[in-house]
Write a protein that holds these residues in place. Structure first.
Motif, PDB file in Angstrom:
ATOM      1  N   TRP A   1       0.823  -1.207   0.000  1.00 41.54           N
ATOM      2  CA  TRP A   1       0.000   0.000   0.000  1.00 41.54           C
ATOM      3  C   TRP A   1       0.859   1.260   0.000  1.00 41.54           C
ATOM      4  CZ3 TRP A   1      -5.450  -0.277   0.519  1.00 41.54           C
ATOM      5  CH2 TRP A   1      -6.069   0.965   0.554  1.00 41.54           C
ATOM      6  N   ASN A   2       1.776   1.336   0.967  1.00 42.02           N
ATOM      7  CA  ASN A   2       2.584   2.545   1.177  1.00 42.02           C
ATOM      8  C   ASN A   2       3.969   2.371   0.560  1.00 42.02           C
ATOM      9  OD1 ASN A   2       0.630   3.949   2.830  1.00 42.02           O
ATOM     10  ND2 ASN A   2       1.085   2.428   4.387  1.00 42.02           N
TER      11      ASN A   2
ATOM     12  N   ALA B   1      -9.380   0.211  -1.572  1.00 34.96           N
ATOM     13  CA  ALA B   1      -8.618  -0.687  -2.448  1.00 34.96           C
ATOM     14  C   ALA B   1      -9.520  -1.354  -3.476  1.00 34.96           C
ATOM     15  CB  ALA B   1      -7.889  -1.739  -1.613  1.00 34.96           C
ATOM     16  N   THR B   2     -10.617  -1.933  -3.023  1.00 31.89           N
ATOM     17  CA  THR B   2     -11.509  -2.632  -3.959  1.00 31.89           C
ATOM     18  C   THR B   2     -12.212  -1.636  -4.885  1.00 31.89           C
ATOM     19  OG1 THR B   2     -13.242  -2.722  -2.270  1.00 31.89           O
ATOM     20  CG2 THR B   2     -11.835  -4.654  -2.498  1.00 31.89           C
ATOM     21  N   GLY B   3     -12.526  -0.466  -4.367  1.00 26.84           N
ATOM     22  CA  GLY B   3     -13.141   0.562  -5.201  1.00 26.84           C
ATOM     23  C   GLY B   3     -12.216   1.071  -6.289  1.00 26.84           C
TER      24      GLY B   3
ATOM     25  N   MET C   1      -3.855  -6.459  -2.546  1.00 24.46           N
ATOM     26  CA  MET C   1      -3.103  -5.477  -1.777  1.00 24.46           C
ATOM     27  C   MET C   1      -2.562  -6.131  -0.499  1.00 24.46           C
ATOM     28  SD  MET C   1      -3.402  -2.761  -3.653  1.00 24.46           S
ATOM     29  CE  MET C   1      -2.762  -1.481  -2.577  1.00 24.46           C
ATOM     30  N   CYS C   2      -1.317  -5.813  -0.173  1.00 23.31           N
ATOM     31  CA  CYS C   2      -0.679  -6.293   1.056  1.00 23.31           C
ATOM     32  C   CYS C   2      -0.435  -5.064   1.921  1.00 23.31           C
ATOM     33  CB  CYS C   2       0.652  -6.962   0.753  1.00 23.31           C
ATOM     34  SG  CYS C   2       0.542  -8.345  -0.366  1.00 23.31           S
ATOM     35  N   THR C   3      -1.074  -5.025   3.077  1.00 30.05           N
ATOM     36  CA  THR C   3      -1.000  -3.802   3.877  1.00 30.05           C
ATOM     37  C   THR C   3      -0.975  -4.102   5.363  1.00 30.05           C
ATOM     38  OG1 THR C   3      -2.134  -1.710   4.344  1.00 30.05           O
ATOM     39  CG2 THR C   3      -3.525  -3.590   3.803  1.00 30.05           C
ATOM     40  N   THR C   4      -0.417  -3.170   6.112  1.00 26.66           N
ATOM     41  CA  THR C   4      -0.476  -3.268   7.576  1.00 26.66           C
ATOM     42  C   THR C   4      -1.764  -2.657   8.087  1.00 26.66           C
ATOM     43  OG1 THR C   4       0.741  -1.187   7.765  1.00 26.66           O
ATOM     44  CG2 THR C   4       2.030  -3.226   7.869  1.00 26.66           C
ATOM     45  N   GLU C   5      -2.494  -1.985   7.188  1.00 25.57           N
ATOM     46  CA  GLU C   5      -3.742  -1.316   7.565  1.00 25.57           C
ATOM     47  C   GLU C   5      -4.929  -2.106   7.041  1.00 25.57           C
ATOM     48  OE1 GLU C   5      -3.677   2.883   6.613  1.00 25.57           O
ATOM     49  OE2 GLU C   5      -1.524   2.754   6.334  1.00 25.57           O
ATOM     50  N   GLY C   6      -5.674  -2.739   7.932  1.00 25.62           N
ATOM     51  CA  GLY C   6      -6.800  -3.553   7.505  1.00 25.62           C
ATOM     52  C   GLY C   6      -8.151  -2.945   7.817  1.00 25.62           C
ATOM     53  N   SER C   7      -8.193  -1.627   7.992  1.00 25.43           N
ATOM     54  CA  SER C   7      -9.461  -0.992   8.333  1.00 25.43           C
ATOM     55  C   SER C   7     -10.455  -1.133   7.184  1.00 25.43           C
ATOM     56  CB  SER C   7      -9.250   0.491   8.645  1.00 25.43           C
ATOM     57  OG  SER C   7      -8.962   1.208   7.459  1.00 25.43           O
TER      58      SER C   7
ATOM     59  N   GLY D   1      -8.552  -7.943  -3.955  1.00 25.61           N
ATOM     60  CA  GLY D   1      -8.538  -8.422  -2.588  1.00 25.61           C
ATOM     61  C   GLY D   1      -7.422  -7.764  -1.802  1.00 25.61           C
ATOM     62  N   TYR D   2      -7.296  -8.182  -0.554  1.00 30.79           N
ATOM     63  CA  TYR D   2      -6.234  -7.640   0.296  1.00 30.79           C
ATOM     64  C   TYR D   2      -5.852  -8.699   1.318  1.00 30.79           C
ATOM     65  CZ  TYR D   2      -9.244  -7.319   4.314  1.00 30.79           C
ATOM     66  OH  TYR D   2     -10.044  -7.660   5.367  1.00 30.79           O
ATOM     67  N   ILE D   3      -4.656  -8.543   1.850  1.00 27.42           N
ATOM     68  CA  ILE D   3      -4.202  -9.372   2.956  1.00 27.42           C
ATOM     69  C   ILE D   3      -3.420  -8.466   3.892  1.00 27.42           C
ATOM     70  CG2 ILE D   3      -2.107 -10.140   1.755  1.00 27.42           C
ATOM     71  CD1 ILE D   3      -2.580 -12.887   3.205  1.00 27.42           C
ATOM     72  N   THR D   4      -3.631  -8.652   5.182  1.00 28.87           N
ATOM     73  CA  THR D   4      -2.989  -7.796   6.181  1.00 28.87           C
ATOM     74  C   THR D   4      -1.663  -8.399   6.620  1.00 28.87           C
ATOM     75  OG1 THR D   4      -5.180  -7.115   6.928  1.00 28.87           O
ATOM     76  CG2 THR D   4      -3.349  -6.619   8.382  1.00 28.87           C
ATOM     77  N   LYS D   5      -0.608  -7.574   6.594  1.00 25.69           N
ATOM     78  CA  LYS D   5       0.715  -7.988   7.079  1.00 25.69           C
ATOM     79  C   LYS D   5       0.717  -7.929   8.598  1.00 25.69           C
ATOM     80  CE  LYS D   5       3.173  -5.632   3.341  1.00 25.69           C
ATOM     81  NZ  LYS D   5       4.143  -4.572   3.085  1.00 25.69           N
ATOM     82  N   PRO D   6       1.463  -8.779   9.272  1.00 28.73           N
ATOM     83  CA  PRO D   6       2.166  -9.940   8.734  1.00 28.73           C
ATOM     84  C   PRO D   6       1.184 -11.078   8.483  1.00 28.73           C
ATOM     85  CG  PRO D   6       2.461  -9.874  11.100  1.00 28.73           C
ATOM     86  CD  PRO D   6       1.659  -8.651  10.724  1.00 28.73           C
ATOM     87  N   PHE D   7       1.543 -11.967   7.572  1.00 32.96           N
ATOM     88  CA  PHE D   7       0.682 -13.101   7.257  1.00 32.96           C
ATOM     89  C   PHE D   7       1.509 -14.378   7.191  1.00 32.96           C
ATOM     90  CE2 PHE D   7       1.345 -10.350   3.538  1.00 32.96           C
ATOM     91  CZ  PHE D   7       2.292 -11.106   2.853  1.00 32.96           C
TER      92      PHE D   7
END
Length: 124
Positions: A57-58, A95-97, A82-88, A102-108
């Motif tokens: 993301w960042n 992201a989807t818009g 998207m791979c992000t530390t922010e899962g709000s 899809g997305y996955i929150t780090k760490p995974f």
């Protein structure tokens, strides 16, 4: 065989994601790496055989969301997670818009990757 593009400004994180995918049991033939969205767009322009994109993301130069918008604006429909530390919820909606699949929150873990990426890649 599937080719995965990993976009993250941290080379260590790119290697960790690659290792987690390999440990997950997902079938991936090769990996391509990019340090930011601009580099990723150039690599996609040079290689049309990329099957899945994992995007941080960042990042400097071009954020993950800017990358997603640019890629979708070009007509490319390669799946993006998207791979992000922010899962709000707001980040997920953004992201989807913007066109992410899809997305996955780090760490995974490899198992979490298998669950999230199983819709896009085959499992051994």
């Amino acid at each position: 065989m599937p080719k995965v593009l990993i976009i993250d400004d941290s080379s260590v994180m790119r290697k960790m994601i690659q290792r987690n995918i390999q440990q997950s049991g997902l079938i991936v033939d090769s990996f391509v790496e990019a340090g930011d969205g601009k580099e990723a767009l150039a690599k996609i322009a040079a290689d049309s055989s990329i099957d899945l994109i994992l995007c941080d993301w960042n990042m400097p130069n071009m954020t993950g969301i800017e990358f997603v918008k640019a890629l979708r604006g070009s007509g490319n429909q390669t799946p993006i997670v998207m791979c992000t530390t922010e899962g709000s919820d707001a980040k997920v909606v953004e992201a989807t818009g913007s066109g992410a699949n899809g997305y996955i929150t780090k760490p995974f873990t490899p198992d979490q990757l298998k669950t999230k990426l199983g819709a896009f890649l085959q499992i051994k």
